[in-house]
Design an enzyme around this catalytic site. Sequence first.
Site, PDB file in Angstrom:
ATOM      1  N   ASP A 136     -29.128  16.141  86.126  1.00 21.53           N
ATOM      2  CA  ASP A 136     -28.863  17.198  85.148  1.00 21.53           C
ATOM      3  C   ASP A 136     -28.480  18.477  85.876  1.00 21.53           C
ATOM      4  OD1 ASP A 136     -29.275  15.826  82.856  1.00 21.53           O
ATOM      5  OD2 ASP A 136     -31.373  16.374  82.627  1.00 21.53           O
ATOM      6  N   ASP A 437     -34.714  15.281  81.376  1.00 22.78           N
ATOM      7  CA  ASP A 437     -35.867  16.028  80.857  1.00 22.78           C
ATOM      8  C   ASP A 437     -36.060  15.854  79.355  1.00 22.78           C
ATOM      9  OD1 ASP A 437     -33.693  17.438  79.977  1.00 22.78           O
ATOM     10  OD2 ASP A 437     -34.108  19.252  81.131  1.00 22.78           O
ATOM     11  N   ASP A 441     -32.721  11.409  77.113  1.00 23.21           N
ATOM     12  CA  ASP A 441     -32.447  10.917  78.468  1.00 23.21           C
ATOM     13  C   ASP A 441     -33.230   9.644  78.778  1.00 23.21           C
ATOM     14  OD1 ASP A 441     -30.671  12.960  79.240  1.00 23.21           O
ATOM     15  OD2 ASP A 441     -32.338  14.313  79.656  1.00 23.21           O
TER      16      ASP A 441
END
Length: 720
Positions: A136, A437, A441
């Site tokens: 990310d 997070d 995901d």
Amino acid sequence: MSVGMRTEWGRLMVTLSEGGEDETPLQVKLNGVATIIGKIGLAFAILTFLVLTSRFMVVKALNNEITKWAIGDILTLLNFFAIAVTILVVAVPEGLPLAVTLSLAFAMKKLMNDRALVRNLSACETMGSTSCICTDKTGTLTTNHMVVTKVWICGEAKAVPTQNNGSALKSLIPEKGLSILLPSIFQNTNSEVVRGKDGKTSILGSPTETALLELAMLFQQDYNAHLKETKIVKVEPFNSVKKKMSVLVTHPGGGYRAFCKGASEIVLSMCNSYVSKKGDSITLSEEQRKNITNIINGFACEALRTLCMAFKDVEGNSNIDTIPDSNFTLIAIVGIKDPVRPGVREAVKTCLDAGIVVRMVTGDNINTAKAIARECGILTEDGVAIEGSEFRDKSPQEMKEIIPKLQVMARSLPLDKHKLVTYLRNELKEVVAVTGDGTNDAPALHEADIGIAMGIAGTEVAKENADVVIMDDNFTTIVNVARWGRSVYVNIQKFVQFQLTVNVVALMTNFVSACTSGSAPLTTVQLLWVNMIMDTLGALALATEPPHDRLMKRPPVGRNNFITRIMWRNIVGQSIYQLAILGVLKFDGKTLFKINGSDSDSVLNTLIFNTFVFCQVFNEINSRDMEKINVFLGMFDSWVFMMVILSTIIFQILLVELLGEFADTVPLSWELWLASVLIGATSLVISVLVKWIPVPPAKNTDSEWLSDGYEPLPGGPDLA
């Protein structure tokens, strides 16, 4: 309306339930190694028993005693069977699981000190084989502390002052524009402003919402003033598909007003006008729309996260069941700065030096993503950056061509990340680590070889599907996990090299001796002691070695062979030396050392046993480094290794000098002790000579493989 498994949450749970527990790359390799060693040990055990039994039967036949059997004969056959079973026990690598568990547990404990919580023990090792990290952006590469630094409103783009300067703030936004901007921030938010016991105000919510509220509170401290004037009628929360959130509120002048904010290009496409300095709505021409798009791209190229805010007045009560998604009036565009974390660029460089490809997968604007990726060192000149929508439309052949060069994916959906990870694992055979997070995901975290969740910003669903939780949400910590993972892999290779050397020598010595003399020089108790040195103590000594910097200068091992050519070179070299020495002692030891008397056979066998053990003690030191000549580097800093070596020597002395009846040994003179130690220490010299032997390059490569399966990274002319 969808229910059950057809809802977004249902589809998410289906994805998480797909697939079982895959074996890690190291587990697959070790299963193969253990199977081969076990089969070889079984073959030697059967052969040894057959040879010993055959010799015994031949002797009885020659003495015409084939029909005469006594209890002693039965005990002799049982002793042959015990020797065969012991050979099998020594050969079977039961210490391998211990070495793996010790190494993983040691790494897990050390990683806790580095702010990494390992939920799945095997994740330590898997991270060492990782060839690709899909990460990310927000909170991992960046600090996740966001501040609005630029704003476009009423047709002008301006920088936001870093301090609460009254005159600068007044000149920043026209009063008419401010009267529309503040309600759009205060009323269209899922955050909350609270006042603590100390009287200080704080904002509870996501970093993006916090940045917007901090901007609004520069102009008006009373957060509740706008909330008292209106009533919220309907809310559409933000989701990763629409990439916007909307709210419908009552308007003080009558009717209703809808506020919308979200991804710049999406909200802009919903607008047909914008707010002027006088507070009027001015129709957007194509040229003005193009200019605003350039403003958005300009903000994004400065590594700013861009958001658009818009409103629309709704007349009557018939249209309040749904919030409109067209004919909005553009209020403002804000550019939010999320600084790159200190040390991230260096950490990314370390990954690239280690042959680990770092790919950024984010929901941000592609220009913002590219700017951050360049700042972090992820996006290179020949790298590819695409949007999730473009990625989804690619054919399998196009994916095969683009994914190896893919470095940035922007405006991506959670299933885009899942699709990317699946392709990397199944088609390109990469070992993939994924950071995430959010709840969305979870499928990618579950699908990856190793899922890495964020401890601060991560949701519980993400953490539950992750193998490692990064407690400080820092990319640098992920690199530390990779470093320790490689250390685990190399430590287990050292142990396997040491164990195979002991196996080869012990099996061949007993087998050859059984074929030639009809007896095994190493008794059952002695072989079990050697097995303890090799398995338990060897695992303790070699499996707890800390990582060194050279580990991150090589490409990952991926799914290559576990036992490398360098390891075979060391194993064969040491085995030849030890077999030659033990052979000379067995057949000519009495003459060389002038061993006479009624107990000469017992003294010779004890000397062979003692020499064999000291060869293993010094070979354990050799195994600390499979390639470098200086094996003593850092040895005295490892108290575990030193304690194991000292314990082995002390117990060997006790076994020979005091426990003779139990171990079938007799006390040795100081000359024979010295000879045993010197012969064992000579293996250090043999190791130096063996390491000078060049190893032919692996197949399909022009470079030489290093000791632990890593191929050297190109440099100089090779790099060019």
